[in-house]
Design an enzyme around this catalytic site. Sequence first.
Site, short mmCIF file in Angstrom:
data_model
loop_
_atom_site.label_atom_id
_atom_site.label_comp_id
_atom_site.label_asym_id
_atom_site.label_seq_id
_atom_site.Cartn_x
_atom_site.Cartn_y
_atom_site.Cartn_z
N HIS A 124 1.41 -1.36 0.50
CA HIS A 124 -0.05 -0.06 0.11
C HIS A 124 1.05 1.66 0.06
O HIS A 124 1.71 0.71 0.83
CB HIS A 124 -1.19 -0.44 1.03
CG HIS A 124 -1.85 0.89 1.20
ND1 HIS A 124 -1.38 1.94 2.30
CD2 HIS A 124 -3.47 0.44 1.38
CE1 HIS A 124 -2.44 3.00 1.53
NE2 HIS A 124 -3.64 2.54 1.91
N ASP A 201 3.43 -4.57 8.27
CA ASP A 201 1.86 -3.72 8.19
C ASP A 201 0.38 -4.31 8.80
O ASP A 201 0.72 -5.30 7.16
CB ASP A 201 2.42 -2.56 6.60
CG ASP A 201 0.96 -2.45 6.43
OD1 ASP A 201 -0.12 -2.17 7.07
OD2 ASP A 201 0.70 -1.26 5.17
N GLN A 204 -4.63 -5.11 7.26
CA GLN A 204 -5.69 -5.46 6.99
C GLN A 204 -5.26 -7.19 7.79
O GLN A 204 -6.01 -8.23 7.49
CB GLN A 204 -5.28 -6.08 5.63
CG GLN A 204 -5.50 -4.40 4.50
CD GLN A 204 -6.71 -4.35 4.13
OE1 GLN A 204 -7.74 -4.59 5.19
NE2 GLN A 204 -7.29 -3.08 3.90
N LYS A 227 -9.93 -0.19 10.74
CA LYS A 227 -10.04 -1.61 10.04
C LYS A 227 -10.66 -2.65 11.06
O LYS A 227 -10.48 -3.14 10.71
CB LYS A 227 -8.87 -1.45 9.44
CG LYS A 227 -8.47 -0.84 8.29
CD LYS A 227 -7.55 -1.11 7.45
CE LYS A 227 -7.19 0.40 6.48
NZ LYS A 227 -8.02 0.36 5.36
N CYS A 365 -4.48 2.43 -4.00
CA CYS A 365 -3.53 3.03 -3.03
C CYS A 365 -2.25 2.15 -3.08
O CYS A 365 -0.96 1.80 -2.49
CB CYS A 365 -3.73 3.20 -1.18
SG CYS A 365 -4.75 4.36 -0.76
N1 PMP Z 1 -1.62 -0.68 4.49
C1 PMP Z 1 -2.65 -1.32 4.29
C2 PMP Z 1 -2.58 -2.72 3.57
C3 PMP Z 1 -3.92 -0.72 4.09
O1 PMP Z 1 -5.03 -1.96 3.63
C4 PMP Z 1 -4.50 0.94 4.00
C5 PMP Z 1 -5.68 1.28 4.34
N2 PMP Z 1 -6.61 1.18 3.17
C6 PMP Z 1 -3.16 1.38 4.85
C7 PMP Z 1 -2.07 0.41 5.16
C8 PMP Z 1 -3.52 2.80 5.45
O2 PMP Z 1 -4.04 2.64 6.87
P1 PMP Z 1 -4.37 4.39 7.23
O3 PMP Z 1 -5.36 5.19 6.19
O4 PMP Z 1 -5.75 3.75 7.95
O5 PMP Z 1 -3.80 4.73 8.25
#
Ligand code: PMP
Length: 407
Positions: A124, A201, A204, A227, A365
């Site tokens: 991401h 990270d 998910q 999430k 993203c």
């Molecule tokens: N890493 C992953 C794998 C994600 O799916 C996301 C959110 N879509 C993020 C990071 C970023 O999370 P946040 O916008 O809550 O900071």
Amino acid sequence: MSNSWQSKVRSDFPILSTKVYNRPLVYFDNAATTQKPKQVIQAITDYYEKENCNIHRGVHYLSVKATEAYEDTRSVIRDFIHARHSHEIIFTRGTTESINLVADSFGKKFLSEGDEVIISVMEHHSNFVPWQQMCLERKATLRFIPLLEDGSLDIPGFCELITEKTRLVALTHISNVLGTINPVKEIIAVAHQHGIPVLIDGAQAVAHSAVDVQELDADFYCFSGHKMYAPMGIGVLYGKEHWLEELPPYQMGGEMIRDVYFTHTTFNELPFKFEAGTPNVEGAMGLHAAIRYLREIGMDRIEACEQELLDYATRHLLGIGGLKIFGTAPHKASLISFLLDTIHPYDAGMIIDKMGVAVRTGHHCAMPLMEYLKIPGTIRASFAFYNTKEEVDRLVEAVEKAKEMLL
Ligand code: PMP
């Protein structure tokens, strides 16, 4: 899963009984953010009605109470992810801020010209851009773990990337596009054999199966409250004590200091060294309630329930001619990215939306991953334990409709 259990769970989420375009809402955008149960919403209301106060700096009743509740959440999180110490839990705004904190602090202290950082092509932007920018700033090199056809990591490819210049590996636990559950424990073990720390990270991952940071031996583990059924604007950075001790503070201001003089400042102990300014106390209250809620259901039950939905949806979507799924690894989380023939994902997404089904379309993203796969984007349906097979049937019907209208 039994019908009565499911209707009880669904009744905990007020938004699930909403109608959109005169049809009952089908919410399949859980990877973007999950809906909130009334227990979480109530915890936030209760906080403002009974305990609201700025924390840590007060001696009066309310401040002490709010501080206790906030610190109690920290130890609940410690327990939830099986960290050794509560002071290894740093509150942040979410995964993005957690990763930025490490990229900035680690980068400034440990990265210099010629060093290397390894990430994967499936990251991401949150676990991509901070490393890319820090590497540019420090004249270091960013290396990318390639993928296999099914969207799993190429493990021999990863091993080949490790050199004596590698300073850190940063990797997603679960891909938000492909659903791949990466073998992070094995990757961490390989990196550690070379003395390289690993950041995971977990955005998910935490809401879908039990996470044990000590068992994984992760050096850093990042996730977002929103999430995992908690509010937006609160998240966590877990870091091993010795790393957090070594890293310099990320933001400066109140709370992160011990003593401030005209000429210099000494910094607070962990975890406060990394928590400058007034924190998101209501967020912490919501996150505490969300963890309590998840535990009542049980992470094993959640995982089983979501895997059943994933199998059902995969089978039924694949029954639609011309539909291609991106991400077919043997270990997948409950999300499906797909394309329909030559139809642009946005066009299909608009029709699916009009049928009352919320899916996400676009690059999710992960623009470098789209470039790697040579596609403009995908349609992504992501499931939570409150979703049903009947809702999956509504998705299949909507996708068929989109195909009929656009092909
Ligand atoms: N890493 C992953 C794998 C994600 O799916 C996301 C959110 N879509 C993020 C990071 C970023 O999370 P946040 O916008 O809550 O900071």
